[in-house]
Design a protein around this motif. Structure first.
Motif, PDB file in Angstrom:
ATOM      1  N   VAL A 161       0.504  -1.196  -0.350  1.00  0.00           N
ATOM      2  CA  VAL A 161       0.124  -0.169  -0.513  1.00  0.00           C
ATOM      3  C   VAL A 161       1.029   1.158  -0.064  1.00  0.00           C
ATOM      4  CG1 VAL A 161      -1.582   1.774   1.428  1.00  0.00           C
ATOM      5  CG2 VAL A 161      -1.773  -1.196   0.645  1.00  0.00           C
ATOM      6  N   GLU A 162       1.889   1.184   0.883  1.00  0.00           N
ATOM      7  CA  GLU A 162       2.877   2.539   0.827  1.00  0.00           C
ATOM      8  C   GLU A 162       3.653   2.597   0.565  1.00  0.00           C
ATOM      9  OE1 GLU A 162       2.525   4.877   4.575  1.00  0.00           O
ATOM     10  OE2 GLU A 162       0.574   4.290   3.250  1.00  0.00           O
ATOM     11  N   PHE A 163       4.102   1.721  -0.438  1.00  0.00           N
ATOM     12  CA  PHE A 163       5.393   1.730  -0.790  1.00  0.00           C
ATOM     13  C   PHE A 163       4.803   1.679  -2.637  1.00  0.00           C
ATOM     14  CE2 PHE A 163       9.482   0.104  -3.554  1.00  0.00           C
ATOM     15  CZ  PHE A 163       9.952   0.538  -3.339  1.00  0.00           C
ATOM     16  N   GLY A 164       3.630   1.070  -3.280  1.00  0.00           N
ATOM     17  CA  GLY A 164       3.479   1.316  -4.672  1.00  0.00           C
ATOM     18  C   GLY A 164       3.041   2.786  -4.670  1.00  0.00           C
ATOM     19  N   ALA A 165       2.072   3.482  -3.146  1.00  0.00           N
ATOM     20  CA  ALA A 165       1.305   4.632  -3.382  1.00  0.00           C
ATOM     21  C   ALA A 165       2.893   5.412  -3.512  1.00  0.00           C
ATOM     22  CB  ALA A 165       0.894   5.273  -2.338  1.00  0.00           C
ATOM     23  N   GLY A 166       3.672   5.396  -2.641  1.00  0.00           N
ATOM     24  CA  GLY A 166       4.886   6.545  -2.781  1.00  0.00           C
ATOM     25  C   GLY A 166       5.382   6.173  -4.763  1.00  0.00           C
ATOM     26  N   LEU A 167       6.080   5.011  -4.862  1.00  0.00           N
ATOM     27  CA  LEU A 167       6.091   4.787  -6.311  1.00  0.00           C
ATOM     28  C   LEU A 167       5.345   5.529  -7.424  1.00  0.00           C
ATOM     29  CD1 LEU A 167       8.062   1.212  -6.110  1.00  0.00           C
ATOM     30  CD2 LEU A 167       8.786   3.049  -6.078  1.00  0.00           C
ATOM     31  N   ILE A 168       4.321   4.597  -7.187  1.00  0.00           N
ATOM     32  CA  ILE A 168       3.798   5.710  -8.450  1.00  0.00           C
ATOM     33  C   ILE A 168       3.290   8.184  -8.423  1.00  0.00           C
ATOM     34  CG2 ILE A 168       1.385   6.154  -7.118  1.00  0.00           C
ATOM     35  CD1 ILE A 168       1.550   4.188 -10.779  1.00  0.00           C
ATOM     36  N   LYS A 169       4.387   8.224  -7.321  1.00  0.00           N
ATOM     37  CA  LYS A 169       3.955   9.176  -7.075  1.00  0.00           C
ATOM     38  C   LYS A 169       5.237   9.595  -8.031  1.00  0.00           C
ATOM     39  CE  LYS A 169       1.192   9.703  -2.870  1.00  0.00           C
ATOM     40  NZ  LYS A 169       0.575   8.960  -2.935  1.00  0.00           N
ATOM     41  N   ILE A 170       6.288   9.365  -7.581  1.00  0.00           N
ATOM     42  CA  ILE A 170       7.786   9.304  -7.349  1.00  0.00           C
ATOM     43  C   ILE A 170       7.614   9.120  -9.036  1.00  0.00           C
ATOM     44  CG2 ILE A 170      10.337   8.798  -8.179  1.00  0.00           C
ATOM     45  CD1 ILE A 170       9.533  10.795  -5.918  1.00  0.00           C
ATOM     46  N   ARG A 171       7.046   8.071  -9.812  1.00  0.00           N
ATOM     47  CA  ARG A 171       7.474   8.048 -11.781  1.00  0.00           C
ATOM     48  C   ARG A 171       6.177   8.511 -11.879  1.00  0.00           C
ATOM     49  NH1 ARG A 171       7.191   1.229 -10.246  1.00  0.00           N
ATOM     50  NH2 ARG A 171       9.403   0.972 -10.942  1.00  0.00           N
ATOM     51  N   ASN A 214       6.178  12.880   3.005  1.00  0.00           N
ATOM     52  CA  ASN A 214       5.148  12.073   2.093  1.00  0.00           C
ATOM     53  C   ASN A 214       6.408  11.125   1.597  1.00  0.00           C
ATOM     54  OD1 ASN A 214       2.802  10.977   0.919  1.00  0.00           O
ATOM     55  ND2 ASN A 214       3.903  10.919  -0.686  1.00  0.00           N
ATOM     56  N   HIS A 215       7.831  11.287   1.171  1.00  0.00           N
ATOM     57  CA  HIS A 215       7.899  10.281   0.339  1.00  0.00           C
ATOM     58  C   HIS A 215       9.015   9.597   1.121  1.00  0.00           C
ATOM     59  CE1 HIS A 215       7.195  12.339  -3.071  1.00  0.00           C
ATOM     60  NE2 HIS A 215       8.195  13.306  -3.273  1.00  0.00           N
ATOM     61  N   VAL A 216       9.465  10.292   2.564  1.00  0.00           N
ATOM     62  CA  VAL A 216       9.987   9.113   3.349  1.00  0.00           C
ATOM     63  C   VAL A 216       9.102   8.225   4.011  1.00  0.00           C
ATOM     64  CG1 VAL A 216      11.022   9.515   5.764  1.00  0.00           C
ATOM     65  CG2 VAL A 216      11.618  11.159   3.945  1.00  0.00           C
ATOM     66  N   ALA A 217       7.659   9.096   4.194  1.00  0.00           N
ATOM     67  CA  ALA A 217       7.056   7.763   4.536  1.00  0.00           C
ATOM     68  C   ALA A 217       6.516   6.626   3.652  1.00  0.00           C
ATOM     69  CB  ALA A 217       5.510   8.537   5.361  1.00  0.00           C
ATOM     70  N   GLN A 218       6.608   6.932   2.224  1.00  0.00           N
ATOM     71  CA  GLN A 218       6.128   5.950   2.067  1.00  0.00           C
ATOM     72  C   GLN A 218       7.336   4.939   0.890  1.00  0.00           C
ATOM     73  OE1 GLN A 218       3.185   7.800  -0.501  1.00  0.00           O
ATOM     74  NE2 GLN A 218       1.118   7.182   0.203  1.00  0.00           N
ATOM     75  N   LEU A 219       8.510   5.878   0.567  1.00  0.00           N
ATOM     76  CA  LEU A 219       9.621   4.780   0.429  1.00  0.00           C
ATOM     77  C   LEU A 219      11.028   4.803   1.587  1.00  0.00           C
ATOM     78  CD1 LEU A 219       9.663   7.959  -2.670  1.00  0.00           C
ATOM     79  CD2 LEU A 219       8.769   4.934  -3.092  1.00  0.00           C
ATOM     80  N   TRP A 307       3.630 -12.451  -6.764  1.00  0.00           N
ATOM     81  CA  TRP A 307       4.022 -12.897  -8.246  1.00  0.00           C
ATOM     82  C   TRP A 307       3.932 -11.249  -9.418  1.00  0.00           C
ATOM     83  CZ3 TRP A 307       7.716 -12.545 -11.554  1.00  0.00           C
ATOM     84  CH2 TRP A 307       8.063 -12.966 -12.647  1.00  0.00           C
ATOM     85  N   TRP A 308       2.512 -10.807  -9.467  1.00  0.00           N
ATOM     86  CA  TRP A 308       1.668  -9.869 -10.026  1.00  0.00           C
ATOM     87  C   TRP A 308       1.843  -8.623  -9.480  1.00  0.00           C
ATOM     88  CZ3 TRP A 308       0.073 -14.692 -10.078  1.00  0.00           C
ATOM     89  CH2 TRP A 308      -0.156 -15.591 -10.857  1.00  0.00           C
ATOM     90  N   PRO A 309       1.707  -8.797  -8.372  1.00  0.00           N
ATOM     91  CA  PRO A 309       1.979  -6.982  -7.756  1.00  0.00           C
ATOM     92  C   PRO A 309       3.189  -6.535  -7.363  1.00  0.00           C
ATOM     93  CG  PRO A 309       1.370  -8.622  -5.568  1.00  0.00           C
ATOM     94  CD  PRO A 309       1.379  -9.124  -7.377  1.00  0.00           C
ATOM     95  N   ASN A 331      -3.410  -7.282  -4.389  1.00  0.00           N
ATOM     96  CA  ASN A 331      -3.589  -7.037  -5.021  1.00  0.00           C
ATOM     97  C   ASN A 331      -2.192  -5.539  -4.926  1.00  0.00           C
ATOM     98  OD1 ASN A 331      -6.953  -7.155  -5.371  1.00  0.00           O
ATOM     99  ND2 ASN A 331      -6.012  -6.319  -3.317  1.00  0.00           N
ATOM    100  N   THR A 332      -2.241  -4.041  -6.432  1.00  0.00           N
ATOM    101  CA  THR A 332      -1.857  -3.513  -6.859  1.00  0.00           C
ATOM    102  C   THR A 332      -2.825  -2.359  -5.947  1.00  0.00           C
ATOM    103  OG1 THR A 332       0.245  -2.124  -7.765  1.00  0.00           O
ATOM    104  CG2 THR A 332      -1.733  -3.281  -8.166  1.00  0.00           C
ATOM    105  N   TYR A 333      -1.794  -1.602  -5.485  1.00  0.00           N
ATOM    106  CA  TYR A 333      -2.399  -0.254  -5.181  1.00  0.00           C
ATOM    107  C   TYR A 333      -1.969   1.112  -5.150  1.00  0.00           C
ATOM    108  CZ  TYR A 333      -5.078  -3.542  -2.115  1.00  0.00           C
ATOM    109  OH  TYR A 333      -5.071  -4.727  -1.604  1.00  0.00           O
ATOM    110  N   GLY A 334      -1.962   2.523  -4.939  1.00  0.00           N
ATOM    111  CA  GLY A 334      -1.397   3.504  -4.900  1.00  0.00           C
ATOM    112  C   GLY A 334      -2.548   4.237  -5.511  1.00  0.00           C
TER     113      GLY A 334
END
Length: 476
Positions: A161-171, A214-219, A307-309, A331-334
């Protein structure tokens, strides 16, 4: 197997399950109160029409077998009743197998609703609630200590939940990289809360600090969830604090609350019990073998489905809030991979005049959560989910988001359809339905401190263009 259970997490399990059941109670209540207008037999997107062209294997649901509004209401209120029982401690007062059956029933009950909810249930927190509920089936009850494997699976879910949200933001949006996204977000988010105006008016340097935090908290922080104690508890505490910040700044249904609940899986329950001077937890016997087998099977299932997420997280074309199977497992989140710089709102109006002219008087419909009246302070509704209000936000972004449902919604306004009107805060035509309904697109922005003092308005709006020309029912 001594390694199988974690006796120090008994308090974490207890609070996690009770809080999660409370969120299921909110979700079932939301469904029971809103379904007739949204997807009931005479709703905007009726379930019977959906089940005609979507097979059972693609959307497993009891409503493929039978649907009526009365049956759905009984199903939803039954889920609410069971959730309330679990909140009250019923799942801890019964044998382990019965407790697991109660949680499995909550998961099946809500899965059946989500899989026929269509557009109204296309939000990531639906899958998140289902995945968390599935794992709660195997978390045990007061008859056994929580299994170590399930606690790790809950942490793995929180990490995604957290890392996916962080990645989608940075990307995604460049404003996340240059730390300027929160110059806009508090104003343009789907449904602002009563404090959103004040968050938006914070100094820009503080907005940059918000974004960096936010980036620190999620990434960064999510990796601490897998560290030994007390590091894992500290990481969970930091995530909880950031989620409460989000709760205060806007309305995101139960997304933030589920995230907070999941973080409890990483909190050292024994340390928390000592902190609050709670009595020591009596040692429990070894869990039954059949329970250990089921937990191991569930763990293997989650590992395989991961594997999928994981592949999605590593992909440059990362997708957010996606389920890879019809059961909404692993699932995958963000969220908010891109940020709107301006807020556009669809304002719906009606008139009771037979002929529309330049002098026609139009009266505005009021929504419960979304901005409308510029002098009305946004309300706090989360974790309750105002589904129509959320979709109206998407409609303001692009008419394409409203293609399937906005026309039927207007038709129901033209007949003063009671279930539809119950979703609104204000109906300007209580005696008889309007003869015409139209919609116009406005640019909204939060007022300045000076404008607020002088006008008492929280919003300023400017007409942009017509969204829907005056529409009337066809006369036979």
């Amino acid at each position: 197997m001594e390694w199988f259970t974690a006796s120090g997490y008994w308090l974490s399990r207890l609070v996690l399950q009770r809080a999660l059941a409370a969120l299921y109670l909110v979700a079932f209540t939301t469904a029971a109160l809103q379904f007739r207008a949204l997807f009931g037999e005479r709703g905007i997107l009726p379930v019977p029409r959906f089940t005609e062209y979507v097979p059972l294997r693609r959307a497993p649901s009891v409503f493929h077998l039978h649907y009526s509004d009365r049956f759905f209401a009984a199903w939803a209120w039954g889920g609410a009743l069971l959730s309330a029982a679990v909140v009250a401690g019923a799942a801890d007062a019964v044998p382990l197998w019965a407790s697991m059956a109660m949680w499995a029933a909550l998961w099946v009950l809500y899965l059946s609703i989500v899989n026929v909810g269509q557009t109204w249930y296309g939000f990531g927190w639906e899958s998140l609630l289902l995945e968390a509920g599935f794992l709660a089936v195997f978390l045990g009850n007061a008859r056994t200590d929580p299994p170590v494997l399930v606690l790790w699976l809950l942490r793995w879910l929180l990490f995604r939940v957290e890392f996916g949200a962080g990645l989608i933001k940075i990307r995604g949006d460049s404003c996340w990289r240059d730390l300027t996204c929160l110059y806009y977000h508090h104003e343009t988010q789907p449904m602002p809360g009563p404090l959103s105006w004040f968050f938006h008016r914070l100094p820009k340097p503080l907005h940059r600090v918000e974004t960096a935090a936010n980036h620190v908290a999620q990434l960064v922080v999510p990796f601490g969830l897998f560290a030994p104690q007390p590091v894992a508890s500290v990481a969970a505490g930091l995530i909880i604090c950031t989620q409460f910040w989000l709760v205060a700044s806007g309305n995101f249904s139960w997304l933030n609350w589920v995230t907070i609940v999941l973080a409890l899986a990483a909190v050292d329950g024994s340390a928390a019990a000592d902190l609050f001077s709670l009595p020591a937890h009596a040692p429990l016997g070894a869990p039954p073998v059949w329970y250990e087998v089921l937990v191991l099977a569930a763990t293997v299932l989650v590992v395989v489905l991961s594997w999928w997420p994981v592949r999605n997280l590593l992909s440059r074309q990362q997708r957010m809030n996606m389920s890879f199977n019809a059961f909404h497992l692993v699932n995958t989140y963000g969220a908010f991979g891109s940020i709107n710089r301006s807020r556009y709102e669809v304002v719906v109006e009606g008139t009771d005049e037979e002929k529309v002219t330049a002098q026609t008087v139009w009266k505005e419909y009021g929504f419960k959560g979304k901005p409308g009246d510029v002098r009305r302070l946004p309300r706090q509704y989360a974790p309750y989910h105002l589904r129509l209000d959320w979709m109206m936000w998407f409609a303001g972004i692009s008419p394409a988001y409203a293609r399937d449902w906005f026309g039927p919604f207007v038709e129901r306004l033209l007949t003063n359809d009671p279930p539809t009107l119950r979703l609104l805060r204000h109906n300007p035509f209580p005696q008889a339905p309007p003869t015409h309904v139209r919609a116009r697109l406005y640019l909204y922005r939060f007022t300045t401190w000076r404008e607020l003092r002088e006008t008492g308005a929280w919003w300023h709006r400017t007409l942009e263009r017509e969204f829907l020309p005056p529409a009337a029912l066809r006369r036979s």
